[in-house]
Design an enzyme around this catalytic site. Structure first.
Site, short mmCIF file in Angstrom:
data_model
loop_
_atom_site.label_atom_id
_atom_site.label_comp_id
_atom_site.label_asym_id
_atom_site.label_seq_id
_atom_site.Cartn_x
_atom_site.Cartn_y
_atom_site.Cartn_z
N SER A 11 31.13 45.11 39.29
CA SER A 11 32.00 46.06 40.00
C SER A 11 33.34 46.28 39.32
O SER A 11 34.06 47.20 39.68
CB SER A 11 32.22 45.59 41.43
N LYS B 115 38.71 42.72 43.19
CA LYS B 115 38.84 44.16 43.15
C LYS B 115 40.27 44.51 42.79
O LYS B 115 41.13 43.64 42.70
CB LYS B 115 38.49 44.79 44.52
#
Lengths: 175, 171
Positions: B52, B96
């Protein structure tokens, strides 16, 4: 010279004791005061009464539950508020992931994975999941197990959930 | 010798051993609490893996240095790579990038692989908006919504493994 040594030794001892105390309170158990009446009568039963002079309850919070994040319905937990990470709230878990919560006669909500539904015992005076929705379990900082002050109410916190007319919980079969 | 005298002699023999054991226990407790303090309040290394955050982080795994003081003091800014406790599984940590803080307006592509549709919203109070750098393979705030600030664990500031990628993390 010896006075400086003496002060340094005392400082070292206090620093070590403080460090060990911090580790124990972060990992195992800690004591804290509870403010407000949102958990009456379980905690702070007299806080709403202006006529009586009352002190805050002190409770024992255990942190061992944070290893596995395994909670049951009826656990009283301390969690960081989702709208202000600096504040900590104390409420009771009434819904686990997968449970269905009746918000009113027409609305039903399913508690998502990794979240829980918390409600204060004194439902009329408590801002809880009915205002800001299910809270992620990652925000939970510990579970309240015992009241340690005042002395006449020292004892374990009851783990049963009182049936609230506003909140109906349908337990899912998976759990 | 009488029994009490024998017991006293026994106790005296073990007194020095008991003192030594106590000393060792205290040293162990000091070491452990210093380790706990450093790991939870200052800095700790973490192994992260997954697609990701490509191309910033590798798919097969990176060891990152995560500092905790920024999140504790509230000094997280958009553009920081942060370690977050997953809102869907509190035992999982995800990495993230912070895109928006509370009050910011965030615009994002709802489904970049399939359409050009974009959506805008304001991040509510006490929450942050996180997105992975690899928008096609990242499960982030575009799917679960803004996440409460209390779930942030730390800010990534350095990468120590693999050796060819050693160095501070860029924007």
């Amino acid at each position: 010279m010896t006075t400086k040594n003496f002060v340094w030794n005392i400082a070292k001892k206090y620093f070590t004791a403080g460090l060990i105390g911090l580790t124990i309170s972060d990992r195992y158990a800690s004591l804290t005061a509870v403010r407000g009446s949102s958990m009456s009568p379980t905690l702070n039963p007299h806080a709403g009464n202006s006529s009586r002079f009352a002190f805050d309850d002190y409770v024992l919070i255990e942190k061992l539950c944070l290893q596995k994040y395994k909670f049951s319905r009826g656990d009283v937990v301390v969690f960081r508020s989702p709208s202000n990470y600096k504040e900590k709230h104390v409420k009771r878990i009434v819904g686990l992931p997968g449970d269905w919560i009746d918000l009113s006669s027409i609305d039903t909500l399913r508690v998502p994975e990794g979240h829980c539904w918390v409600v204060g015992d004194n439902a009329a005076f408590s801002t809880d999941s009915r205002s800001h929705g299910p809270i992620p379990m990652g925000l939970i900082c510990g579970r309240v197990t015992h009241v340690v002050w005042p002395p006449q109410r020292i004892g374990r916190i009851d783990g049963t959930v009182s049936i609230l007319p506003e909140v109906q919980v349908h337990v899912s079969e998976e759990h | 010798m009488t029994t009490t005298a024998k017991l006293l002699q026994f106790a005296r023999q073990w007194k020095s051993t008991a003192k030594e054991m106590l000393g060792h226990t205290i040293v162990l407790a000091q070491f452990f609490s210093l380790l706990h303090l450093t790991e939870n309040y200052i800095c700790s290394p973490t192994l992260v893996y997954g697609p990701s955050m490509l191309p910033t982080l590798n798919f097969t795994g990176d060891v990152l240095l995560v500092e905790k003081m920024s999140t504790l003091l509230g000094k997280v800014a958009p553009g920081d790579v942060v370690l977050v406790r997953s809102p869907e599984n509190p035992r999982k940590t995800i990495t993230k990038r912070v895109i928006g803080l509370e009050g910011d307006t965030v615009t994002f592509l709802v489904d970049p692989a399939r359409s050009d549709r974009s959506h805008s919203l304001v991040v509510p109070k006490g929450h942050v908006w996180i997105q992975g750098d690899n928008l096609y393979a990242s499960h982030d705030s575009r799917h679960v919504g803004p996440i409460p600030y209390g779930l942030l664990l730390g800010k990534v500031f350095y990468r120590v493994w693999p050796p060819r990628d050693f160095g501070p993390l860029g924007q």
